[in-house]
Design an enzyme around this catalytic site. Structure first.
Site, PDB file in Angstrom:
ATOM      1  N   GLU A 154     -11.143 115.713  38.481  1.00  0.00           N
ATOM      2  CA  GLU A 154     -11.352 115.356  37.077  1.00  0.00           C
ATOM      3  C   GLU A 154     -12.117 114.030  36.984  1.00  0.00           C
ATOM      4  OE1 GLU A 154      -8.312 115.219  33.431  1.00  0.00           O
ATOM      5  OE2 GLU A 154      -8.236 113.431  34.680  1.00  0.00           O
ATOM      6  N   ASN A 170     -10.875 102.150  27.945  1.00  0.00           N
ATOM      7  CA  ASN A 170     -10.081 101.996  29.169  1.00  0.00           C
ATOM      8  C   ASN A 170      -8.955 100.985  28.972  1.00  0.00           C
ATOM      9  OD1 ASN A 170      -9.649 102.598  31.969  1.00  0.00           O
ATOM     10  ND2 ASN A 170     -10.388 100.535  32.410  1.00  0.00           N
ATOM     11  N   GLU A 217     -20.767 100.913  34.429  1.00  0.00           N
ATOM     12  CA  GLU A 217     -20.337  99.529  34.649  1.00  0.00           C
ATOM     13  C   GLU A 217     -19.543  99.439  35.954  1.00  0.00           C
ATOM     14  OE1 GLU A 217     -21.445  97.098  33.132  1.00  0.00           O
ATOM     15  OE2 GLU A 217     -20.138  95.490  33.785  1.00  0.00           O
ATOM     16  N   ARG A 266     -12.868 107.800  37.655  1.00  0.00           N
ATOM     17  CA  ARG A 266     -13.000 107.208  36.327  1.00  0.00           C
ATOM     18  C   ARG A 266     -14.265 106.375  36.296  1.00  0.00           C
ATOM     19  NH1 ARG A 266      -7.282 105.057  34.604  1.00  0.00           N
ATOM     20  NH2 ARG A 266      -6.744 107.219  34.159  1.00  0.00           N
ATOM     21  N   ARG A 311      -8.789 107.804  42.414  1.00  0.00           N
ATOM     22  CA  ARG A 311      -7.507 107.828  43.136  1.00  0.00           C
ATOM     23  C   ARG A 311      -7.080 109.279  43.377  1.00  0.00           C
ATOM     24  NH1 ARG A 311      -6.020 111.117  40.264  1.00  0.00           N
ATOM     25  NH2 ARG A 311      -4.669 111.119  38.428  1.00  0.00           N
TER      26      ARG A 311
HETATM   27  P1  0O2 Z   1      -8.116 102.366  41.697  1.00  0.00           P
HETATM   28  O1  0O2 Z   1      -7.937 102.726  43.145  1.00  0.00           O
HETATM   29  O2  0O2 Z   1      -9.072 101.240  41.519  1.00  0.00           O
HETATM   30  O3  0O2 Z   1      -8.446 103.568  40.874  1.00  0.00           O
HETATM   31  P2  0O2 Z   1       0.933 108.918  37.485  1.00  0.00           P
HETATM   32  O4  0O2 Z   1       0.698 110.371  37.259  1.00  0.00           O
HETATM   33  O5  0O2 Z   1       0.335 108.083  36.396  1.00  0.00           O
HETATM   34  O6  0O2 Z   1       2.335 108.597  37.829  1.00  0.00           O
HETATM   35  P3  0O2 Z   1      -1.247 108.254  39.177  1.00  0.00           P
HETATM   36  O7  0O2 Z   1      -2.128 108.707  38.063  1.00  0.00           O
HETATM   37  O8  0O2 Z   1      -1.497 108.856  40.516  1.00  0.00           O
HETATM   38  O9  0O2 Z   1       0.226 108.530  38.819  1.00  0.00           O
HETATM   39  O10 0O2 Z   1      -1.233 106.714  39.459  1.00  0.00           O
HETATM   40  P4  0O2 Z   1      -1.425 105.470  38.538  1.00  0.00           P
HETATM   41  O11 0O2 Z   1      -0.605 104.378  39.123  1.00  0.00           O
HETATM   42  O12 0O2 Z   1      -1.258 105.822  37.119  1.00  0.00           O
HETATM   43  O13 0O2 Z   1      -2.929 105.097  38.760  1.00  0.00           O
HETATM   44  C1  0O2 Z   1      -3.506 104.715  40.011  1.00  0.00           C
HETATM   45  C2  0O2 Z   1      -4.962 104.353  39.794  1.00  0.00           C
HETATM   46  O14 0O2 Z   1      -5.729 105.500  39.467  1.00  0.00           O
HETATM   47  C3  0O2 Z   1      -5.159 103.412  38.658  1.00  0.00           C
HETATM   48  O15 0O2 Z   1      -6.260 102.581  38.965  1.00  0.00           O
HETATM   49  C4  0O2 Z   1      -5.526 104.288  37.490  1.00  0.00           C
HETATM   50  O16 0O2 Z   1      -6.368 103.599  36.579  1.00  0.00           O
HETATM   51  C5  0O2 Z   1      -6.257 105.413  38.153  1.00  0.00           C
HETATM   52  N1  0O2 Z   1      -5.951 106.686  37.511  1.00  0.00           N
HETATM   53  C6  0O2 Z   1      -4.755 107.093  37.078  1.00  0.00           C
HETATM   54  N2  0O2 Z   1      -4.810 108.331  36.562  1.00  0.00           N
HETATM   55  C7  0O2 Z   1      -6.080 108.724  36.683  1.00  0.00           C
HETATM   56  C8  0O2 Z   1      -6.733 109.948  36.322  1.00  0.00           C
HETATM   57  O17 0O2 Z   1      -6.176 110.893  35.791  1.00  0.00           O
HETATM   58  N3  0O2 Z   1      -8.022 110.019  36.590  1.00  0.00           N
HETATM   59  C9  0O2 Z   1      -8.666 109.013  37.143  1.00  0.00           C
HETATM   60  N4  0O2 Z   1      -9.929 109.212  37.345  1.00  0.00           N
HETATM   61  N5  0O2 Z   1      -8.105 107.842  37.529  1.00  0.00           N
HETATM   62  C10 0O2 Z   1      -6.804 107.693  37.286  1.00  0.00           C
HETATM   63  P5  0O2 Z   1      -6.142 101.330  39.845  1.00  0.00           P
HETATM   64  O18 0O2 Z   1      -4.715 100.932  40.015  1.00  0.00           O
HETATM   65  O19 0O2 Z   1      -7.056 100.320  39.268  1.00  0.00           O
HETATM   66  O20 0O2 Z   1      -6.665 101.841  41.239  1.00  0.00           O
HETATM   67  P1  0O2 Z   2      -1.346 110.686  33.911  1.00  0.00           P
HETATM   68  O1  0O2 Z   2       0.069 110.236  33.859  1.00  0.00           O
HETATM   69  O2  0O2 Z   2      -2.306 109.655  33.441  1.00  0.00           O
HETATM   70  O3  0O2 Z   2      -1.737 111.227  35.249  1.00  0.00           O
HETATM   71  P2  0O2 Z   2      -2.833 118.410  27.079  1.00  0.00           P
HETATM   72  O4  0O2 Z   2      -1.819 119.266  27.719  1.00  0.00           O
HETATM   73  O5  0O2 Z   2      -3.912 119.102  26.321  1.00  0.00           O
HETATM   74  O6  0O2 Z   2      -2.242 117.245  26.324  1.00  0.00           O
HETATM   75  P3  0O2 Z   2      -3.931 118.116  29.720  1.00  0.00           P
HETATM   76  O7  0O2 Z   2      -4.284 119.538  29.840  1.00  0.00           O
HETATM   77  O8  0O2 Z   2      -2.930 117.566  30.689  1.00  0.00           O
HETATM   78  O9  0O2 Z   2      -3.541 117.678  28.253  1.00  0.00           O
HETATM   79  O10 0O2 Z   2      -5.255 117.377  29.945  1.00  0.00           O
HETATM   80  P4  0O2 Z   2      -5.908 116.196  29.182  1.00  0.00           P
HETATM   81  O11 0O2 Z   2      -5.438 116.027  27.810  1.00  0.00           O
HETATM   82  O12 0O2 Z   2      -7.363 116.407  29.365  1.00  0.00           O
HETATM   83  O13 0O2 Z   2      -5.404 114.923  29.998  1.00  0.00           O
HETATM   84  C1  0O2 Z   2      -5.719 114.709  31.326  1.00  0.00           C
HETATM   85  C2  0O2 Z   2      -5.597 113.242  31.635  1.00  0.00           C
HETATM   86  O14 0O2 Z   2      -6.223 112.467  30.599  1.00  0.00           O
HETATM   87  C3  0O2 Z   2      -4.172 112.712  31.648  1.00  0.00           C
HETATM   88  O15 0O2 Z   2      -3.563 112.982  32.858  1.00  0.00           O
HETATM   89  C4  0O2 Z   2      -4.419 111.227  31.429  1.00  0.00           C
HETATM   90  O16 0O2 Z   2      -4.891 110.604  32.609  1.00  0.00           O
HETATM   91  C5  0O2 Z   2      -5.505 111.251  30.388  1.00  0.00           C
HETATM   92  N1  0O2 Z   2      -4.897 111.266  29.047  1.00  0.00           N
HETATM   93  C6  0O2 Z   2      -4.815 112.303  28.202  1.00  0.00           C
HETATM   94  N2  0O2 Z   2      -4.201 111.942  27.067  1.00  0.00           N
HETATM   95  C7  0O2 Z   2      -3.885 110.638  27.186  1.00  0.00           C
HETATM   96  C8  0O2 Z   2      -3.206 109.699  26.324  1.00  0.00           C
HETATM   97  O17 0O2 Z   2      -2.793 109.988  25.215  1.00  0.00           O
HETATM   98  N3  0O2 Z   2      -3.063 108.436  26.823  1.00  0.00           N
HETATM   99  C9  0O2 Z   2      -3.523 108.064  28.045  1.00  0.00           C
HETATM  100  N4  0O2 Z   2      -3.333 106.812  28.422  1.00  0.00           N
HETATM  101  N5  0O2 Z   2      -4.122 108.937  28.886  1.00  0.00           N
HETATM  102  C10 0O2 Z   2      -4.312 110.197  28.458  1.00  0.00           C
HETATM  103  P5  0O2 Z   2      -2.015 113.269  32.913  1.00  0.00           P
HETATM  104  O18 0O2 Z   2      -1.701 113.849  34.237  1.00  0.00           O
HETATM  105  O19 0O2 Z   2      -1.591 114.033  31.712  1.00  0.00           O
HETATM  106  O20 0O2 Z   2      -1.403 111.856  32.831  1.00  0.00           O
END
Ligand code: 0O2
Ligand code: 0O2
Length: 267
Positions: A142, A151, A41, A78, A46
């Protein structure tokens, strides 16, 4: 690391996110240009903020010199899908590319095995080769694949975690779990509808193909001067058309085909 060193360190990740976003967005483009349903979709991506990388490395006890190999989501992509089934179509697509432009490191199926929090998504961690002005490098990235409902839930839960500094009160957690169940039911309901819509679309297509063939054959009979037969078939067709019965339409087409063969009426 100094700021400039961070900038240098992050360049390959930025380039990888740009490239991967283009590659996955092109799946949608290809499907839609063929007039077909796309399992993708939309795609976002990021590079993790420097402050988030430092915070995560401290939390997980990862020394700075090991973040390249130990932190898997510095580059994050994502992929959002409409229906749960589409997730596995996208997963298959990624697996097909394994050993070509990407290398799958490992997969985590949080769709079938959702986390205690209620989190659901399919994760694929890959090694991605990247060429920049700084040289060649293989980086970890990732890929999270999820439905729109998954989502929606994850985005709200993530922002609540921030609001409560990761200590979400128990009563909010309970509500979030209920919301996760509701999102899961929504995906199931949508999948049911999807099958019905697809079946209806197929039936419609078959009917419209049969009707086109019948009309064409009647026109050919007229053109060949077989006016009596053509008029008879035209009247019969109007009656069958009114019933809307596909089986009747198909056997009627067979009958006209036989007649056309008899008089050697071909295109
Ligand atoms: P866009 O450009 O359309 O994707 P944090 O660890 O949470 O403090 P993070 O993850 O760097 O910091 O930043 P934040 O503000 O959570 O997320 C920034 C953008 O990246 C958001 O989309 C999130 O939906 C996306 N995003 C956050 N975490 C992940 C991740 O682990 N994997 C992927 N693939 N995307 C992630 P936006 O704001 O729509 O921006
Ligand atoms: P952020 O702040 O989004 O960047 P574990 O130690 O097994 O719990 P691990 O090894 O960190 O987890 O990896 P996992 O579980 O595959 O998670 C990787 C990413 O998946 C996370 O990044 C999140 O973006 C997302 N995720 C996992 N669990 C959750 C949850 O419960 N809620 C949400 N909203 N996102 C989740 P970060 O860096 O951990 O977090």
């Amino acid at each position: 690391m100094q700021f400039l060193e961070w900038r240098k360190f992050l360049i390959p990740y930025e380039r990888a996110v740009e490239e991967l976003k283009i590659k996955f967005r092109s799946i949608r483009k290809e499907y839609t240009s063929l007039g077909e349903y796309s399992p993708v979709e939309f795609v976002t991506g990021r590079v993790k903020k420097i402050s988030s990388i430092i915070e995560k490395s401290r939390k997980l006890g990862i020394p700075m010199e090991e973040i390249e190999t130990e932190m898997e989501d510095i580059a994050g992509i994502r992929i959002m899908c409409q229906f749960s089934e589409d997730i596995y179509t996208v997963v298959e697509y990624i697996r097909e590319r394994d050993g070509k432009d990407i290398e799958i490191f490992y997969e985590k199926d949080y769709v079938n095995n959702f986390k205690d929090s209620g989190y659901r998504s399919y994760h694929i961690v890959i090694w991605y080769p990247i060429y920049t002005t700084l040289g060649y490098k293989k980086i970890l990235a990732e890929i999270q694949i999820r439905t729109l409902a998954m989502n929606f839930w994850a985005t709200i839960e993530h922002s609540l975690k921030y609001k409560y500094k990761r200590n979400i009160p128990e009563h909010v957690n309970e509500r979030l779990k209920k919301a996760a169940d509701a999102a899961s039911k929504l995906d199931l309901e949508m999948s049911e509808i999807r099958h019905e819509i697809r079946q209806a679309q197929k039936m419609f297509e078959m009917k419209s193909n049969t009707v086109s063939a019948i009309i064409k054959k009647i026109q050919l009979l007229y053109r060949a001067g077989k006016n009596v037969e053509a008029t008879k078939y035209n009247e019969q067709f109007n009656q069958i058309w009114d019933t809307g019965d596909l089986i009747k339409l198909e056997s009627f087409l067979e009958e006209i085909n036989k007649c056309s063969e008899k008089y050697e009426v071909y295109e």
